[in-house]
Enzyme design. Structure first.
Site, PDB file in Angstrom:
ATOM      1  N   GLY A  42       0.934  -1.495  -0.024  1.00  0.00           N
ATOM      2  CA  GLY A  42       0.013   0.080   0.023  1.00  0.00           C
ATOM      3  C   GLY A  42       0.842   1.360   0.044  1.00  0.00           C
TER       4      GLY A  42
ATOM      5  N   GLU B 149       2.392  -8.056  -1.943  1.00  0.00           N
ATOM      6  CA  GLU B 149       1.220  -8.971  -1.427  1.00  0.00           C
ATOM      7  C   GLU B 149       1.053 -10.340  -1.838  1.00  0.00           C
ATOM      8  OE1 GLU B 149       1.423  -5.921  -2.795  1.00  0.00           O
ATOM      9  OE2 GLU B 149       0.313  -4.303  -1.515  1.00  0.00           O
TER      10      GLU B 149
END
Ligand code: NAI
Length: 711
Positions: free
Chosen positions: A113, A136
Site C-alpha cells: 500500500g 502482496e
C-alpha cells in the site's frame, strides 16, 4: 502550523520559507501504516492544501520516520477500522484527483500500500536506498489499492508482472531505471525543489490512471501468456500469483475504472483463501516466536559479540560461518591440526563457491574468513561470550569436552551443545554451571538453514535463553525455544512422517507415489527423494543405533537396511530409493520395486492400491499427532512455534502455514476422527494425542489453544 514534535498521525507543514509547497508528513510509527486515523487526516490535509491559494504543489513524505509508508495497517485487518472512509483504495484516487501536483517523497521500505499510495501521487522521487515493491503475493493476496492497474501503466506490462507476481522489491536506483520514480533525491529538501521545478515547468498533475499501458495489444498478450507459462512451472499449487496475473492483465484489456473494480473483486477472493490465511499465519507465527511467557521481554541479556566453536566438522564450520557472515568474530577449536586445516579449507571453499557465483565480493570474502580464527588450544575459548560444542555425537566425547569448557570458559559465558540426539540435561550436569548450559540445534548446512532450535534444559537460566534468542536474530536465524526430548521438536515429528512413508510402500504404494502426493501438497521433495539427497547411510547408522532400544513388538520396516546393503546410499552413489543417471533426476528403479514387493510378500501383505488421500493423511496426520503430544508435554510453547520450525527447517510449504495450522484448516474434529480410525485399524503408534481429542471435542483449534496459553 504543526511541528515535528506533533503527535498527530499526519502532520501538515506549511512554512514561511516554503509557502508555495505544502508538506504532508505521515507520522505513524513504526512504519507509517495507513491506519484509519492516518487516512482520515491525510484526506483532510489534502483538502487544506487544495483550498490554500498560496500552495502550488504538495509533497507527501515520511519525515524523519523509517520510511514513507508501510502500506495497509495489518492490525486493522478484519476489524471495522478497515472500512472507515476513506478506505485505503479510495485514498489513492483521492490523491490522484487533486488538482495541484502531488509528489511522493520515498525513503526506506515503501512496499505494498505504500507504493500504491506513491502511485496515486502525480510524481515520485526517492532516495537511492529506498525500497519499493508490491509484495502482496507473498501473503497470498494481490495489491488491492490500484497497484495492479497503475504499475503496468507506469512501467509496462512485463516489468510490472515480474514485480507483482514475485513480490520482489527494487531499490531507488532500479526504480529510477524502471520509471517508477522520476528523480533520485537526497531527502525532503530536494523533494521540495523537485516539486518547485514541476510547478516552474508547468507540468501539472500527471495521473497514472489516465495513461495507457505501453506496447501494442499483440505484444502484451504474448507477455501475459509467457508469464502464465512461467508461473505454471514456478508457482505450482499456488493461487495468488495467478490472481495477480489476471488482475494485471486487465490493465491492458479494460479501462482503469473497470480494472480497478475487478481488482477489488479478485482481491476479496484472494483475501479469504486458505493460502492467504496460511501465509498470514506464517507471518504472525514468526513474530510471536520470540515471546517466551515466563521470560520478561526486558530481561538483561548477556551480549554475544565473540563466539568459540569446538569442532570444525560439517556443523562447526557452518556455525562459524553464520557468525562470521553476521560480523561476529569466532574462534574455531579442533583437537588436531589436520582436522582444523581441513575444516578451514572447507569454509574457504564454501565462500569461494559463493564468490564465483557472483554473490560475494573479494573484499567481503576476505573479511568473513578474517573473522574466523583457527586454534588447537582450548584455552582460546577463554574470552568468548558463547562456546558452542559441535564435536562427534557421542556422550563420552561431549562429556570430556564440556569438562574442559567448564574449566576454561569465562564465568558468565553461555555454554551450548549442538547435539541432535543426546540429552542436554545430562551434558549440562557434567559442568559446575548447568544454569549456563543449553542446546543450540542448528540445521545442516548451518550457514544456509535459518532454523535454530534453542533447547531449554532443566536448569537453563532465563537470561541465557533470551540471550541466545537475541543472538539467533543477530546471526540471521529464526530461534525457536524447545524442550529436551529425543529429536527435540522437528526431528521428533519427522520420524513418524518417514515411518509412514516406509509403511505405505510396504502396503502397496511405491516411493514415487508417496513423493508425488507430498510434492503436490507443496513440499519441494517427498520423503524418499529427501532421503536420497541427504544420504541413506546417515539414516541407516541412526536406525542401527536405535535398533538396540526398539521394542520387539513395534512395527518396523527393514527396507532402508535392504537398500543400503546393496551399497545404494542415495544421490551420492547414483542409487538409493531411486536411480540417478545424471546425478540429480530421480528415476523409479525396478530393483527397488522388486525389493519392496518381496518385503510385502514376506509380511504376507496383499499389496493394495493406496489412494492419494490416504498417503497424505498418514504422512501428515502422524506428524501432527506427534506435534500435539509435544505440546501436551510442554516441549514447545505454542502450536505456531511448531509451524515456524517446520517452515524454516523442513521445507513445509509456506502456503499451508505449517503442520499445526494445516490441521486447523482441515478441522481438528476431522483430524482426530481419522487418527482414531487409523488407531483402530492399525493400533501401533496411532493413538491420538489427548490434547487433540480435547480440542476436537470442544470444537476448538490449535490457534485457540495458543491464545489461551498466551493469556
Ligand atoms: P563431524 O564429524 O563432521 O564433525 C565433528 C568434528 O568434531 C570433527 O571435525 C572432529 O575432528 C571434531 N572433534 C571431535 N572431538 C573433538 C574434541 N574433543 N575437540 C575438538 N574437536 C573435536 O560431525 P557434524 O556432522 O559436524 O556433527 C557435530 C555435532 O552436530 C553432532 O553433535 C551432531 O549430532 C550435531 N548435528 C549434526 C547435524 C548434521 O546434519 N550433520 C545436524 C544437527 C546437529
Amino acid at each position: 502550523m504543526a511541528g515535528f514534535e506533533d503527535e498527530s498521525p499526519v502532520i501538515y507543514r506549511h512554512e514561511a520559507e516554503n509557502e508555495d509547497i505544502a508538506i504532508i508528513i505521515l507520522n505513524n510509527p513504526p512504519v507509517n501504516a495507513l491506519s484509519k486515523d492516518v487516512r482520515v487526516a491525510l484526506a483532510r490535509h489534502l483538502e487544506t492544501a487544495i483550498d490554500d491559494d498560496a500552495v502550488t504543489a504538495i509533497v507527501i513524505s515520511g519525515g524523519s520516520g523509517r520510511n514513507l509508508c508501510g502500506g495497509a495497517d495489518i492490525r486493522e485487518f478484519n476489524t471495522p477500522a478497515r472500512d472507515v472512509k476513506p478506505m485505503t483504495r479510495d485514498l489513492m484516487n483521492l490523491i490522484e484527483d487533486c488538482p495541484k501536483p502531488v509528489i511522493a517523497s520515498i525513503h526506506g521500505p515503501t512496499l505494498g500500500g505504500g507504493l500504491e499510495l506513491a502511485m496515486g501521487c502525480h510524481y515520485r522521487v526517492a532516495t537511492a536506498t529506498a525500497q519499493v515493491g508490491l509484495p502482496e503475493v507473498l501473503r497470498g493476496i494481490i495489491p488491492g489499492a490500484g497497484g495492479t492497474q497503475r504499475l503496468p501503466r507506469l512501467i509496462g506490462l512485463g516489468p510490472a508482472l515480474d514485480m507483482i507476481t514475485t513480490g520482489n522489491p527494487v531499490d531507488g536506483e532500479k526504480a529510477m531505471e524502471l520509471g517508477i520514480v522520476d528523480a533520485l533525491v537526497g531527502g525532503l529538501r530536494e523533494s521540495i525543489e523537485f516539486a518547485r521545478q514541476v510547478v516552474a515547468d508547468n507540468r501539472g498533475p500527471r495521473r497514472i490512471s489516465a495513461m495507457k499501458v505501453p506496447g501494442d495489444a499483440a505484444e502484451n498478450a504474448k507477455i501475459v501468456e509467457e508469464c502464465r507459462a512461467k508461473l505454471t512451472k514456478t508457482a505450482r499449487g499456488l493461487l495468488a500469483p495467478f490472481h495477480c496475473l489476471e488482475s494485471v492483465a486487465n490493465s491492458v484489456k479494460l479501462s482503469f475504472d473497470e480494472g480497478w473494480e475487478r481488482e477489488a473483486e479478485i482481491s476479496r477472493v484472494a483475501m479469504v483463501s486458505a493460502e492467504s490465511r496460511s501465509l498470514v499465519h506464517a507471518f504472525f507465527a514468526e513474530r510471536q516466536v520470540t515471546k517466551i511467557p515466563d521470560i520478561p521481554a526486558d530481561i538483561a541479556l548477556r551480549p554475544v559479540s565473540k563466539a568459540a566453536i569446538i569442532g570444525a566438522g560439517t556443523m562447526g564450520g557452518g556455525i562459524a560461518m553464520s557468525f562470521a557472515n553476521a560480523g561476529i568474530p569466532v574462534t574455531i577449536i579442533e583437537a588436531s591440526q589436520d582436522n582444523l586445516d581441513n575444516g578451514m579449507k572447507r569454509m574457504a571453499a564454501n565462500y569461494e563457491a559463493t564468490r564465483k557465483r557472483g554473490r560475494l565480493s573479494d573484499d567481503e570474502m576476505t573479511a568473513r574468513m578474517g573473522r574466523i580464527t583457527p586454534s588447537t588450544d582450548y584455552a582460546d575459548m577463554a574470552d568468548a561470550d558463547i562456546v558452542i560444542e559441535a564435536v562427534f555425537e557421542e556422550m563420552d566425547v561431549k562429556r570430556a569436552v564440556f569438562t574442559e569448557i567448564d574449566r576454561l570458559a569465562r564465568a558468565d559465558a553461555i555454554l551450548a551443545t549442538n547435539t541432535s540426539t543426546l540429552d542436554v540435561d545430562e551434558i549440562a550436569r557434567t559442568t559446575s554451571r548447568p544454569e549456563s548450559v543449553l542446546g543450540t540445534h542448528f540445521f545442516s548446512p548451518a550457514n544456509v538453514m535459518t532454523l535454530l532450535e534453542v533447547v531449554r534444559a532443566e536448569k537453563t537460566d532465563k537470561d541465557v535463553i533470551a540471550s541466545v534468542m537475541a543472538m539467533a536474530k543477530a546471526i540471521n536465524k529464526v530461534g525457536v525455544v524447545v524442550g529436551v526430548c529425543d529429536g527435540f521438536v522437528g526431528n521428533r515429528m519427522l520420524a513418524p512422517y518417514f515411518r509412514q512413508g516406509d509403511f505405505l510402500v510396504e502396503e502397496g504404494a511405491l516411493p514415487q507415489d508417496v513423493d508425488r502426493v507430498i510434492e503436490e501438497y507443496g513440499f519441494r521433495m517427498g520423503p524418499f527423494r529427501v532421503s536420497d539427497l541427504a544420504g541413506l547411510d546417515i539414516s541407516w547408522a541412526i536406525e542401527k543405533r536405535r535398533a538396540e532400544t526398539r521394542p520387539a513388538d513395534e512395527r518396523f520396516s527393514p527396507l532402508l537396511d535392504s537398500i543400503c546393503q546393496l551399497g545404494r546410499y542415495g544421490q551420492k552413489t547414483s542409487a538409493g530409493w531411486y536411480r540417478y543417471e545424471d546425478g540429480r533426476t530421480a528415476l523409479p528403479d525396478p530393483v527397488v520395486e522388486e525389493l519392496i514387493t518381496a518385503r510385502s510378500r514376506e509380511m504376507d501383505l496383499n499389496r493394495r492400491p493406496i489412494d492419494d488421500d490416504e498417503i497424505l493423511q498418514r504422512c501428515l496426520y502422524s506428524m501432527i499427532n506427534e506435534g500435539a503430544k509435544i505440546l501436551e508435554e510442554g516441549l514447545a510453547i505454542r502450536a505456531s512455534d511448531i509451524d515456524v520450525i517446520w517452515l524454516n527447517g523442513y521445507g513445509f510449504p509456506r502456503h499451508r502455514g505449517g503442520p499445526m495450522f494445516y490441521a486447523d484448516t482441515v478441522g481438528l474434529r476431522e483430524v482426530y476422527d481419522t487418527l482414531d480410525r487409523f488407531h483402530r485399524q492399525w493400533g501401533d503408534k496411532w493413538q491420538p494425542a489427548a490434547l487433540l481429542r480435547e480440542l476436537a471435542n470442544a470444537g476448538s483449534s490449535f490457534a485457540e489453544w495458543d491464545k489461551g496459553r498466551m493469556g
